[in-house]
Scaffold this active site. Structure first.
Site, PDB file in Angstrom:
ATOM      1  N   MET A  34       0.827  -1.208   0.000  1.00 29.23           N
ATOM      2  CA  MET A  34       0.000   0.000   0.000  1.00 29.23           C
ATOM      3  C   MET A  34       0.864   1.262   0.000  1.00 29.23           C
ATOM      4  O   MET A  34       0.601   2.212  -0.737  1.00 29.23           O
ATOM      5  CB  MET A  34      -0.943   0.025   1.216  1.00 29.23           C
ATOM      6  CG  MET A  34      -1.978  -1.066   1.226  1.00 29.23           C
ATOM      7  SD  MET A  34      -3.066  -1.051  -0.211  1.00 29.23           S
ATOM      8  CE  MET A  34      -4.103   0.364   0.149  1.00 29.23           C
TER       9      MET A  34
ATOM     10  N   ASP B 110      10.826   3.173   5.484  1.00 32.49           N
ATOM     11  CA  ASP B 110      10.570   1.812   5.959  1.00 32.49           C
ATOM     12  C   ASP B 110      11.618   1.478   7.011  1.00 32.49           C
ATOM     13  O   ASP B 110      12.422   2.350   7.389  1.00 32.49           O
ATOM     14  CB  ASP B 110      10.548   0.800   4.802  1.00 32.49           C
ATOM     15  CG  ASP B 110       9.635  -0.397   5.119  1.00 32.49           C
ATOM     16  OD1 ASP B 110       9.959  -1.154   6.061  1.00 32.49           O
ATOM     17  OD2 ASP B 110       8.599  -0.550   4.445  1.00 32.49           O
TER      18      ASP B 110
ATOM     19  N   VAL C  46       2.073   0.924   7.751  1.00 33.73           N
ATOM     20  CA  VAL C  46       2.914  -0.171   8.261  1.00 33.73           C
ATOM     21  C   VAL C  46       2.018  -1.364   8.600  1.00 33.73           C
ATOM     22  O   VAL C  46       0.811  -1.339   8.355  1.00 33.73           O
ATOM     23  CB  VAL C  46       3.745   0.278   9.499  1.00 33.73           C
ATOM     24  CG1 VAL C  46       4.696   1.408   9.109  1.00 33.73           C
ATOM     25  CG2 VAL C  46       2.861   0.696  10.656  1.00 33.73           C
TER      26      VAL C  46
ATOM     27  N   GLU D 298      -0.459  -4.118  10.031  1.00 36.29           N
ATOM     28  CA  GLU D 298      -1.741  -3.900  10.730  1.00 36.29           C
ATOM     29  C   GLU D 298      -1.647  -4.466  12.151  1.00 36.29           C
ATOM     30  O   GLU D 298      -2.293  -5.463  12.499  1.00 36.29           O
ATOM     31  CB  GLU D 298      -2.862  -4.585   9.910  1.00 36.29           C
ATOM     32  CG  GLU D 298      -4.266  -4.298  10.369  1.00 36.29           C
ATOM     33  CD  GLU D 298      -4.769  -2.902   9.995  1.00 36.29           C
ATOM     34  OE1 GLU D 298      -3.944  -2.003   9.772  1.00 36.29           O
ATOM     35  OE2 GLU D 298      -5.990  -2.732   9.965  1.00 36.29           O
TER      36      GLU D 298
ATOM     37  N   SER E 193      -6.948  -0.596   7.850  1.00 34.83           N
ATOM     38  CA  SER E 193      -8.241  -0.994   7.294  1.00 34.83           C
ATOM     39  C   SER E 193      -9.163  -1.581   8.350  1.00 34.83           C
ATOM     40  O   SER E 193     -10.376  -1.631   8.135  1.00 34.83           O
ATOM     41  CB  SER E 193      -8.056  -1.976   6.134  1.00 34.83           C
ATOM     42  OG  SER E 193      -7.020  -2.871   6.393  1.00 34.83           O
TER      43      SER E 193
ATOM     44  N   HIS F 177      -8.109   6.098   4.275  1.00 32.63           N
ATOM     45  CA  HIS F 177      -8.181   4.668   3.935  1.00 32.63           C
ATOM     46  C   HIS F 177      -8.250   4.479   2.418  1.00 32.63           C
ATOM     47  O   HIS F 177      -9.264   4.779   1.785  1.00 32.63           O
ATOM     48  CB  HIS F 177      -9.410   4.055   4.623  1.00 32.63           C
ATOM     49  CG  HIS F 177      -9.543   2.596   4.376  1.00 32.63           C
ATOM     50  ND1 HIS F 177     -10.732   1.984   4.076  1.00 32.63           N
ATOM     51  CD2 HIS F 177      -8.611   1.604   4.368  1.00 32.63           C
ATOM     52  CE1 HIS F 177     -10.534   0.688   3.893  1.00 32.63           C
ATOM     53  NE2 HIS F 177      -9.264   0.440   4.064  1.00 32.63           N
TER      54      HIS F 177
ATOM     55  N   ASN G 246     -15.696  -1.530   3.262  1.00 30.01           N
ATOM     56  CA  ASN G 246     -15.352  -2.919   3.572  1.00 30.01           C
ATOM     57  C   ASN G 246     -16.485  -3.622   4.301  1.00 30.01           C
ATOM     58  O   ASN G 246     -16.740  -4.807   4.102  1.00 30.01           O
ATOM     59  CB  ASN G 246     -14.086  -2.978   4.433  1.00 30.01           C
ATOM     60  CG  ASN G 246     -12.837  -2.773   3.581  1.00 30.01           C
ATOM     61  OD1 ASN G 246     -12.929  -2.750   2.360  1.00 30.01           O
ATOM     62  ND2 ASN G 246     -11.698  -2.603   4.225  1.00 30.01           N
TER      63      ASN G 246
HETATM   64  N1  LIG Z   1      -3.395  -4.572   1.442  1.00 27.95           N
HETATM   65  C1  LIG Z   1      -4.543  -3.967   1.302  1.00 27.95           C
HETATM   66  O1  LIG Z   1      -5.367  -4.287   0.444  1.00 27.95           O
HETATM   67  C2  LIG Z   1      -4.888  -2.798   2.200  1.00 27.95           C
HETATM   68  C3  LIG Z   1      -5.935  -1.943   1.863  1.00 27.95           C
HETATM   69  C4  LIG Z   1      -6.191  -0.832   2.670  1.00 27.95           C
HETATM   70  C5  LIG Z   1      -5.436  -0.623   3.790  1.00 27.95           C
HETATM   71  N2  LIG Z   1      -4.428  -1.483   4.119  1.00 27.95           N
HETATM   72  C6  LIG Z   1      -3.627  -1.203   5.316  1.00 27.95           C
HETATM   73  O2  LIG Z   1      -2.384  -0.669   4.908  1.00 27.95           O
HETATM   74  C7  LIG Z   1      -1.372  -1.041   5.855  1.00 27.95           C
HETATM   75  C8  LIG Z   1      -0.230  -1.719   5.139  1.00 27.95           C
HETATM   76  O3  LIG Z   1      -0.697  -2.834   4.443  1.00 27.95           O
HETATM   77  P1  LIG Z   1       0.154  -3.513   3.280  1.00 27.95           P
HETATM   78  O4  LIG Z   1      -0.739  -4.465   2.622  1.00 27.95           O
HETATM   79  O5  LIG Z   1       0.826  -2.470   2.476  1.00 27.95           O
HETATM   80  O6  LIG Z   1       1.252  -4.309   4.117  1.00 27.95           O
HETATM   81  P2  LIG Z   1       2.746  -4.707   3.713  1.00 27.95           P
HETATM   82  O7  LIG Z   1       3.118  -5.797   4.612  1.00 27.95           O
HETATM   83  O8  LIG Z   1       2.851  -4.914   2.244  1.00 27.95           O
HETATM   84  O9  LIG Z   1       3.594  -3.415   4.053  1.00 27.95           O
HETATM   85  C9  LIG Z   1       3.881  -2.985   5.344  1.00 27.95           C
HETATM   86  C10 LIG Z   1       5.237  -2.300   5.322  1.00 27.95           C
HETATM   87  O10 LIG Z   1       5.443  -1.661   6.556  1.00 27.95           O
HETATM   88  C11 LIG Z   1       6.811  -1.815   6.899  1.00 27.95           C
HETATM   89  N3  LIG Z   1       6.981  -1.650   8.331  1.00 27.95           N
HETATM   90  C12 LIG Z   1       6.627  -2.490   9.304  1.00 27.95           C
HETATM   91  N4  LIG Z   1       6.971  -1.978  10.510  1.00 27.95           N
HETATM   92  C13 LIG Z   1       7.562  -0.787  10.264  1.00 27.95           C
HETATM   93  C14 LIG Z   1       8.127   0.204  11.102  1.00 27.95           C
HETATM   94  N5  LIG Z   1       8.150   0.070  12.409  1.00 27.95           N
HETATM   95  N6  LIG Z   1       8.648   1.305  10.521  1.00 27.95           N
HETATM   96  C15 LIG Z   1       8.619   1.440   9.180  1.00 27.95           C
HETATM   97  N7  LIG Z   1       8.087   0.520   8.351  1.00 27.95           N
HETATM   98  C16 LIG Z   1       7.567  -0.571   8.883  1.00 27.95           C
HETATM   99  C17 LIG Z   1       7.148  -3.203   6.409  1.00 27.95           C
HETATM  100  O11 LIG Z   1       8.543  -3.373   6.258  1.00 27.95           O
HETATM  101  C18 LIG Z   1       6.405  -3.260   5.097  1.00 27.95           C
HETATM  102  O12 LIG Z   1       7.193  -2.795   4.030  1.00 27.95           O
HETATM  103  C19 LIG Z   1      -2.071  -1.888   6.897  1.00 27.95           C
HETATM  104  O13 LIG Z   1      -2.475  -1.073   7.951  1.00 27.95           O
HETATM  105  C20 LIG Z   1      -3.288  -2.407   6.155  1.00 27.95           C
HETATM  106  O14 LIG Z   1      -4.363  -2.711   7.005  1.00 27.95           O
HETATM  107  C21 LIG Z   1      -4.119  -2.564   3.349  1.00 27.95           C
END
Ligand SMILES: NC(=O)c1ccc[n+]([C@@H]2O[C@H](COP(=O)([O-])OP(=O)(O)OC[C@H]3O[C@@H](n4cnc5c(N)ncnc54)[C@H](O)[C@@H]3O)[C@@H](O)[C@H]2O)c1
Length: 734
Positions: A340, A359, A416, A418, A445, A466, A516
């Site tokens: 995301m 990151d 980051v 969830e 989310s 979101h 959602n």
């Molecule tokens: N995947 C989806 O469809 C979707 C849709 C809407 C919202 N979201 C939300 O977006 C967020 C991220 O989801 P995603 O799918 O991109 O996950 P992801 O696992 O692909 O990415 C998360 C990233 O955060 C980084 N990270 C973790 N801890 C960290 C820290 N302390 N400091 C800096 N970086 C850190 C990780 O290294 C990773 O690159 C979540 O909150 C999720 O609920 C996801």
């Protein structure tokens, strides 16, 4: 020509060639209104009356030619029809309505047959009624630039071209190509338009008017091809062997694409089929008859209201808190460069803002930037961006693990993991680095914003933004207002969403927010049907026949099945066993934990995803169904109702609970966010146009058979009793 003319400038040059420059005062874009049509007709009369005028070029004084008709004008016609029907009866109302709705068609035909040559010089967007105007000109010159596009997109708001568009494109192109163009409503680039026969010349923008004049000067004909005796349409006669070949596949495509949910698409088929057998004037009359009918359908009224009027109002800031200065967002921090976060960084940089992408370490941050590189390269490969755009975009993104780089950001979006503990740590680090004015946004989310804001030192500057996945494609963004979120945070979030060219709806904090929560009701219905023994293919087909873009099982595979199970378990742990559906838990536990099927991400879910092949429903699915129903015993109409009613009930509950406070946001959000059957105008319009009483009756019948998930909430019962509609409150507020 009269003094009253304000929408066109009109002048004649020394060669006797008139130039009508459409340039509406006080508007950034020309739009077709009744006044514009009156003036255009006066221009035609003036050109014909003046023996010194050889012909006329029509062009625009604005960067775009025009986006087409003002659809509020068409809605006004609907209201006028109802008024006349009440006063003078249906026949008189229909006659008036028919005449009023064919105004464009008549004026364009008058231009086409006036006896003097007209040429259109088109730059920028030229869509809908505006392109129908250009099509009625005898010659079309398009600017050869990146911004110029022509097309007839009416189908996207439940209409079809009623100003001669169906008749003229069907006489300019092969019938199959014309139908495709009318069904898809796509915007067409200049060279493609010329190759399709929709334009005569493509020229540098600075030369289009001169080229159009030259065509007239050189004796351009004032007779349209179809007005030349013995004219033959490119596909020949409808009843010739070649002409006949097109109709069976055309009908099949219509069924496959629309499932008979879009009366406008059927009207296109009929209008082209019947019109091609008639001379132009009668063809236009046939088109007008269908147009007048379509304009009054609830599908067109609902789609115009949601996708044109409400979306326009929301995008112009109808829901932005008043009295908050416009925000200046020059630099945005994105924390979490995963799936995301990388997408958010990409769309932000694409809108011209500087981005700091953070990151846990440099490699992870770089991987996020590499994803942006991949996305823009895809655009270049599709001809939608240039190498220079890629360089500029990547130069705007700084990938780093160093939070100090956030020191001059105006907004930070965290994406980051969830996990509340990870988020809490990140919130602390970001707030320590941010300048005082900056807003912090979470892309969570599932975690309530008000809960996350508890660790914030400035909760009034804490908001939810979101996004939906994939970020670069999905147009909806939910702006989540927590209990302590201030107006400036909401306004900044909405300004940012607008800057990245997405549509933002304001949602009060609650589990699952809005979109959602509603779409989960769709997926859950698919799970329930599986457990009842409905054949999986029937479930998927019924979803699409109801108007959803994909079946519920397919959708669940995209999102990931293990995520669904995780959310179920978390809900059970927090709210108890009664809060979850045991059938869903049983199904997902079996599929995810016992069979290791996680969805598309491991190429095994409700579908199998063979390498290089088409996905297929997993054959083992029927084995895990507790029983199997004979297809003949399944009522597909009921399945379709279940899908739409379950989602609409959930949307109504969000209104009852105050999560959604404006029906426009629920409607626009449901279509942009999860593709809720667009022909309904959205999840609340589905109820409004059916009438609350009829909807409650339908929900009650489903409740009797399938239980309390179909119990209508109190607000609906009240509306069913007093004939109320969701949009009544909006009318009162206006
Ligand atoms: N995947 C989806 O469809 C979707 C849709 C809407 C919202 N979201 C939300 O977006 C967020 C991220 O989801 P995603 O799918 O991109 O996950 P992801 O696992 O692909 O990415 C998360 C990233 O955060 C980084 N990270 C973790 N801890 C960290 C820290 N302390 N400091 C800096 N970086 C850190 C990780 O290294 C990773 O690159 C979540 O909150 C999720 O609920 C996801």
């Amino acid at each position: 020509m009269t003094e009253a003319q304000t929408n066109f400038r009109f002048e004649t040059d020394a060669d006797g060639i008139a130039l009508a420059t459409w340039d509406m005062p006080g508007r950034s874009m020309n739009v077709i209104t009744m006044a514009v049509m009156d003036e255009l007709e006066a221009i035609v009369d003036a050109v014909v009356a003046d023996a010194n005028i050889k012909g006329c070029v029509v062009t625009s004084g604005k960067p775009n030619f025009s986006g087409g008709a003002d659809l509020t004008m068409l809605q006004g016609l609907g209201a006028e029809y109802e008024r006349l029907k009440a006063a003078d009866g249906e026949e008189a109302a229909m006659r008036h309505f028919f005449e009023a709705s064919r105004r464009l068609s008549l004026v364009f035909r008058k231009l086409e047959t006036c006896g003097k040559p007209f040429a259109a010089a088109v730059q920028g967007l030229c869509l809908g009624g505006a392109f129908e105007l250009a099509l009625s000109c005898h010659h079309r010159v398009l600017a050869d630039d990146d911004k110029t596009r022509v097309g007839l997109p009416e189908i996207k708001v439940g209409l079809f071209p009623g100003g001669g568009g169906t008749q003229r494109v069907a006489r300019l192109m092969q019938t199959g190509d014309a139908l495709q163009m009318l069904f898809k409503g796509e915007q067409i680039r200049p060279l493609a338009a010329r190759n399709m026969g929709l334009a005569h010349e493509v020229a540098p923008a600075a030369e289009i008017v001169e080229r159009a004049k030259a065509w007239i000067r050189d004796g351009g004909s004032a007779v349209a091809p179809w007005d030349v005796p013995k004219f033959k349409a490119p596909s020949g006669k409808v009843y010739s062997p070649a002409g006949m070949m097109i109709w069976p596949p055309a009908n099949a495509i219509y069924r496959r694409e629309t499932h008979d949910n879009y009366p406008a698409a059927k009207a296109i088929l009929a209008s082209v089929y019947e019109g091609l057998q008639l001379p132009m004037d009668l063809g236009l009359r046939v088109e007008s008859r269908y147009f007048a009918h379509i304009l009054r359908t609830k599908e067109a009224q609902a789609m115009i209201r949601t996708l044109f009027i409400s979306m326009g109002e929301i995008n112009k800031g109808a829901r932005r808190p008043k009295d908050v200065e416009p925000s200046k967002i020059g630099k945005v921090g994105v924390v979490g460069a995963g799936f995301m976060g990388a997408g958010i960084a990409y769309v932000t940089a694409q809108a011209g803002m500087e981005v700091v992408l953070i990151d846990r370490d440099q490699a992870a941050a770089d991987a996020g930037k590499a994803h942006c590189h991949k996305l823009i390269t895809g655009q270049i490969n599709r001809g939608k961006a240039k190498t220079a755009d890629r360089d500029a975009l990547l130069a705007r993104i700084t990938a780093t693990p160093d939070y100090a780089a956030l020191g001059d950001c105006d907004l930070v979006v965290e994406a980051v993991f969830e996990d509340p503990a990870v988020k809490a740590e990140v919130i602390g680090k970001v707030e320590a680095a941010l300048p005082a004015h900056a807003i912090f946004a979470s892309n969570t989310s599932t975690l309530p914003i008000s809960g996350l804001a508890k660790v914030s030192k400035r909760p009034e500057q804490f908001v939810g933004i979101h996004f939906f996945s994939p970020v670069e494609k999905m147009l909806l963004v939910e702006v989540i207002r927590g209990t302590q979120t201030g107006d400036r945070a909401v306004a900044t979030a909405l300004d940012y969403v607008r800057a990245i060219k997405k549509t933002g709806i304001v949602v009060n904090d609650a589990r699952g927010f809005f979109a959602n929560r509603c779409v989960l009701a769709y997926v859950k219905e698919g799970h329930k049907m599986l457990m009842e023994g409905v054949p999986p293919a029937m479930i998927e087909n019924a979803g699409r026949m109801a108007g959803m873009p994909v079946g519920p099982l397919s959708l669940n595979d995209e999102v990931a099945l293990d995520l669904g199970l995780k959310i179920l378990k978390a809900t059970e742990a927090q709210l108890g066993e009664a809060a979850i559906d045991p059938d869903q838990k049983r199904l997902l536990t079996e599929v995810v934990e016992n069979r290791g099927r996680l969805g598309r991400k491991n190429k095994r879910g409700f579908y199998d995803y063979p390498e290089g092949g088409q996905k297929k429903l997993w054959p083992g699915l029927s084995e895990i169904q507790p029983n199997r129903l004979d297809p003949d015993d399944v009522d597909v109409t009921e399945l379709k109702h279940r899908f739409l009613v379950a989602q609409a009930l959930e949307a109504a509950r969000t209104v009852q609970e105050g999560v959604i406070t404006d029906p426009r946001e629920a409607d626009v959000g449901s279509i942009l966010g999860f593709g809720f059957a667009p022909f309904t105008g959205g999840a609340l319009s589905y109820i409004d146009f059916m009438g609350a009483a009829a909807f409650v009756e339908l929900a009650r019948a489903l409740e009797a058979k399938h239980g309390p998930r179909f119990t209508p909430p109190d607000n609906l019962l009240q509306m069913a009793g007093n004939g109320g509609r969701f949009y009544d409150a909006l009318k009162r507020a206006a």
